[in-house]
Design a protein around this motif. Structure first.
Motif, PDB file in Angstrom:
ATOM      1  N   UNK A 127       0.814  -1.247  -0.087  1.00 54.46           N
ATOM      2  CA  UNK A 127      -0.044  -0.037  -0.167  1.00 54.46           C
ATOM      3  C   UNK A 127       0.879   1.399  -0.071  1.00 54.46           C
ATOM      4  N   UNK A 128       2.061   1.201   0.559  1.00 56.89           N
ATOM      5  CA  UNK A 128       2.839   2.219   0.935  1.00 56.89           C
ATOM      6  C   UNK A 128       3.177   2.615  -0.694  1.00 56.89           C
ATOM      7  N   UNK A 129       3.566   1.645  -1.517  1.00 52.88           N
ATOM      8  CA  UNK A 129       4.274   1.762  -2.824  1.00 52.88           C
ATOM      9  C   UNK A 129       3.597   1.881  -4.163  1.00 52.88           C
ATOM     10  N   UNK A 130       2.105   1.682  -3.963  1.00 51.01           N
ATOM     11  CA  UNK A 130       1.311   1.365  -4.897  1.00 51.01           C
ATOM     12  C   UNK A 130       0.601   2.987  -5.645  1.00 51.01           C
ATOM     13  N   UNK A 131       0.822   3.808  -4.966  1.00 55.25           N
ATOM     14  CA  UNK A 131       0.398   5.170  -5.268  1.00 55.25           C
ATOM     15  C   UNK A 131      -1.219   5.330  -5.383  1.00 55.25           C
ATOM     16  N   UNK A 132      -1.751   4.455  -4.786  1.00 52.70           N
ATOM     17  CA  UNK A 132      -3.204   4.543  -4.671  1.00 52.70           C
ATOM     18  C   UNK A 132      -4.040   4.723  -3.275  1.00 52.70           C
ATOM     19  N   UNK A 133      -4.934   5.504  -3.099  1.00 48.11           N
ATOM     20  CA  UNK A 133      -5.551   5.711  -1.821  1.00 48.11           C
ATOM     21  C   UNK A 133      -6.138   4.373  -1.229  1.00 48.11           C
ATOM     22  N   UNK A 134      -6.397   4.093  -0.030  1.00 43.53           N
ATOM     23  CA  UNK A 134      -6.762   3.053   0.414  1.00 43.53           C
ATOM     24  C   UNK A 134      -7.578   3.479   1.915  1.00 43.53           C
ATOM     25  N   UNK A 135      -8.533   2.581   2.223  1.00 41.00           N
ATOM     26  CA  UNK A 135      -9.290   2.772   3.785  1.00 41.00           C
ATOM     27  C   UNK A 135      -8.719   1.606   4.470  1.00 41.00           C
ATOM     28  N   UNK A 136      -9.011   1.953   5.932  1.00 42.95           N
ATOM     29  CA  UNK A 136      -8.740   1.078   6.865  1.00 42.95           C
ATOM     30  C   UNK A 136      -9.939   1.218   7.931  1.00 42.95           C
ATOM     31  N   UNK A 137     -10.629   0.103   8.255  1.00 42.87           N
ATOM     32  CA  UNK A 137     -11.256   0.268   9.393  1.00 42.87           C
ATOM     33  C   UNK A 137     -10.927  -0.584  10.657  1.00 42.87           C
ATOM     34  N   UNK A 138     -11.378  -0.126  11.661  1.00 49.15           N
ATOM     35  CA  UNK A 138     -10.844  -0.870  13.045  1.00 49.15           C
ATOM     36  C   UNK A 138     -11.972  -0.703  14.205  1.00 49.15           C
ATOM     37  N   UNK A 139     -11.728  -1.227  15.200  1.00 47.04           N
ATOM     38  CA  UNK A 139     -12.631  -1.105  16.450  1.00 47.04           C
ATOM     39  C   UNK A 139     -12.082  -1.021  17.746  1.00 47.04           C
ATOM     40  N   UNK A 140     -12.846  -0.667  18.537  1.00 43.17           N
ATOM     41  CA  UNK A 140     -12.320  -0.411  19.991  1.00 43.17           C
ATOM     42  C   UNK A 140     -11.864  -1.814  20.537  1.00 43.17           C
ATOM     43  N   UNK A 141     -10.967  -2.353  20.060  1.00 46.74           N
ATOM     44  CA  UNK A 141     -10.317  -3.469  20.590  1.00 46.74           C
ATOM     45  C   UNK A 141      -8.907  -3.569  20.937  1.00 46.74           C
ATOM     46  N   UNK A 142      -8.355  -4.137  22.147  1.00 48.27           N
ATOM     47  CA  UNK A 142      -6.978  -4.137  22.452  1.00 48.27           C
ATOM     48  C   UNK A 142      -6.737  -2.489  22.969  1.00 48.27           C
ATOM     49  N   UNK A 143      -5.686  -2.147  22.628  1.00 44.63           N
ATOM     50  CA  UNK A 143      -5.257  -0.849  22.671  1.00 44.63           C
ATOM     51  C   UNK A 143      -5.405  -0.189  21.168  1.00 44.63           C
ATOM     52  N   UNK A 144      -6.621   0.283  20.985  1.00 48.62           N
ATOM     53  CA  UNK A 144      -7.000   0.836  19.475  1.00 48.62           C
ATOM     54  C   UNK A 144      -6.127   2.007  19.185  1.00 48.62           C
ATOM     55  N   UNK A 145      -5.579   2.837  20.160  1.00 51.48           N
ATOM     56  CA  UNK A 145      -4.798   3.944  19.712  1.00 51.48           C
ATOM     57  C   UNK A 145      -3.779   3.635  18.894  1.00 51.48           C
ATOM     58  N   UNK A 146      -3.116   2.381  19.041  1.00 51.93           N
ATOM     59  CA  UNK A 146      -2.081   2.089  18.360  1.00 51.93           C
ATOM     60  C   UNK A 146      -2.084   1.910  16.825  1.00 51.93           C
ATOM     61  N   UNK A 147      -3.605   1.535  16.600  1.00 50.75           N
ATOM     62  CA  UNK A 147      -3.940   1.773  14.871  1.00 50.75           C
ATOM     63  C   UNK A 147      -3.303   2.853  14.527  1.00 50.75           C
ATOM     64  N   UNK A 148      -3.529   3.960  14.807  1.00 45.84           N
ATOM     65  CA  UNK A 148      -3.273   5.177  14.415  1.00 45.84           C
ATOM     66  C   UNK A 148      -1.703   5.585  14.252  1.00 45.84           C
ATOM     67  N   UNK A 149      -1.099   4.845  15.149  1.00 41.43           N
ATOM     68  CA  UNK A 149       0.694   5.121  14.784  1.00 41.43           C
ATOM     69  C   UNK A 149       0.974   4.211  13.795  1.00 41.43           C
ATOM     70  N   UNK A 150       0.332   2.968  13.656  1.00 41.11           N
ATOM     71  CA  UNK A 150       0.932   2.034  12.879  1.00 41.11           C
ATOM     72  C   UNK A 150       1.346   2.287  11.436  1.00 41.11           C
ATOM     73  N   UNK A 151       0.197   2.999  10.688  1.00 43.33           N
ATOM     74  CA  UNK A 151       0.533   3.694   9.547  1.00 43.33           C
ATOM     75  C   UNK A 151       1.694   4.685   9.208  1.00 43.33           C
ATOM     76  N   UNK A 152       1.919   5.517  10.097  1.00 44.49           N
ATOM     77  CA  UNK A 152       2.982   6.372   9.996  1.00 44.49           C
ATOM     78  C   UNK A 152       4.320   5.592  10.352  1.00 44.49           C
ATOM     79  N   UNK A 153       4.326   4.763  11.501  1.00 41.79           N
ATOM     80  CA  UNK A 153       5.478   4.003  11.459  1.00 41.79           C
ATOM     81  C   UNK A 153       5.838   2.950  10.408  1.00 41.79           C
ATOM     82  N   UNK A 154       5.064   2.536   9.735  1.00 39.80           N
ATOM     83  CA  UNK A 154       5.375   1.807   8.618  1.00 39.80           C
ATOM     84  C   UNK A 154       5.560   2.380   7.212  1.00 39.80           C
ATOM     85  N   UNK A 155       5.547   3.888   7.254  1.00 41.48           N
ATOM     86  CA  UNK A 155       5.672   4.702   6.052  1.00 41.48           C
ATOM     87  C   UNK A 155       4.393   4.935   5.230  1.00 41.48           C
TER      88      UNK A 155
END
Length: 307
Positions: A127-155
């Motif tokens: 997803x980082x390299x394909x040049x296209x937009x994408x959508x992610x869905x998530x839920x209030x599971x585990x520590x859901x705040x970490x979802x928002x960090x993941x994308x930035x940390x993985x580029x």
């Protein structure tokens, strides 16, 4: 003549700024206090307090009713065990918020060695390299705040839609903290739609929580019961015809987390070949239901999901 009701309204309006300042000060002090200690301490302390005292709070009546309706086959003792786990997880999320910048230690060269493990990292690389937009869905599971960090940390560039607390001063403080680890924050409101569209037009990626009640939403089935759900994810997927992926956080023993990214979820389409909004949200909700069934104590049952 000034009625008691009108006098009370005047008093609450006049005292609102002071109350907001008090709450913001309390939040600021709590964050300062929690950052004095190692990552695990505040998580363990507040998580334990949540497990002990949370089930006694009035809002636990909502959680018990939700759990009994979702799992009619479970006995009361099992419902209480899950409820205690729900409060512990919520307490841990609260304790970990102040140290989110210290929790992330994932190293792709040495996976499984730190607090964070990632399943589906190769999907994020695509997803980082394909040049296209994408959508992610998530839920209030585990520590859901970490979802928002993941994308930035993985580029993977993009943003996250979030709902701010009602207390304005506390909301501003929390937003400043989130901005340190979560770039591209989009506060839910009148301008959020334009921001999301602009981001996807630029080929970026957008994540959102989709597991809460939305009064003007589409109706889906969740644990066999009708539930109103925000259709924004499906509407954007229909408009941009872009891939949709799930992302969840699973809390593991000893202060560790597993972040799982799913392959593209192929949403149903209508007779014109476009994504069906209601059918798309049902597909997403069914995935979330599977997540909740797997780790019921890690989902936020305290919310009035069915109304």
């Amino acid at each position: 003549m000034l009625t008691a009701k009108r006098a009370w309204r005047r008093f609450t309006r006049a005292s609102q700024p002071a109350f907001e300042s008090f709450v913001a000060g309390y939040v600021r002090f709590s964050i300062w206090w929690m950052r004095l200690y190692p990552v695990s301490w505040s998580s363990n302390i507040i998580g334990t307090l949540g497990r002990w005292f949370g089930p006694w709070f009035v809002v636990s009546k909502v959680a018990r009713a939700n759990l009994r309706a979702a799992f009619p086959e479970k006995r009361s003792a099992e419902i209480e065990r899950i409820l205690a786990g729900v409060w512990e997880n919520l307490g841990r999320v609260t304790g970990e918020f102040a140290v989110l910048d210290r929790i992330w230690d994932y190293d792709p060269a040495n996976p499984g060695q730190g607090r964070i493990e990632v399943v589906g990292g190769e999907i994020m690389a695509r997803l980082r390299d394909d040049g296209r937009p994408a959508l992610f869905f998530t839920a209030h599971t585990g520590n859901w705040e970490l979802n928002a960090i993941t994308g930035e940390k993985l580029g993977v560039s993009g943003g996250v839609l979030y709902r701010a607390p009602n207390n304005r001063k506390a909301a501003d403080l929390i937003e400043r903290m989130r901005a340190q680890t979560m770039p591209g924050l989009i506060r839910a409101g009148r301008s959020a739609g334009r921001q999301m569209v602009r981001m996807l037009e630029d080929g970026e990626h957008l994540g959102m929580l989709v597991d809460q009640h939305w009064g003007q939403g589409v109706t889906v089935t969740f644990f066999g019961r009708p539930a109103a759900t925000n259709p924004t994810l499906s509407r954007l997927a229909r408009q941009f015809d872009c891939p949709v992926h799930g992302m969840r956080v699973i809390r593991l023993p000893k202060g560790r987390f597993r972040i799982e990214i799913t392959e593209e979820l192929h949403l149903p389409r209508d007779a014109e070949g476009k994504i069906d909004v209601q059918g798309g949200m049902q597909a997403v909700t069914s995935v979330i239901e599977d997540w909740v069934r797997e780790y019921p104590e890690q989902w936020l049952w305290l919310h009035r999901r069915w109304r």
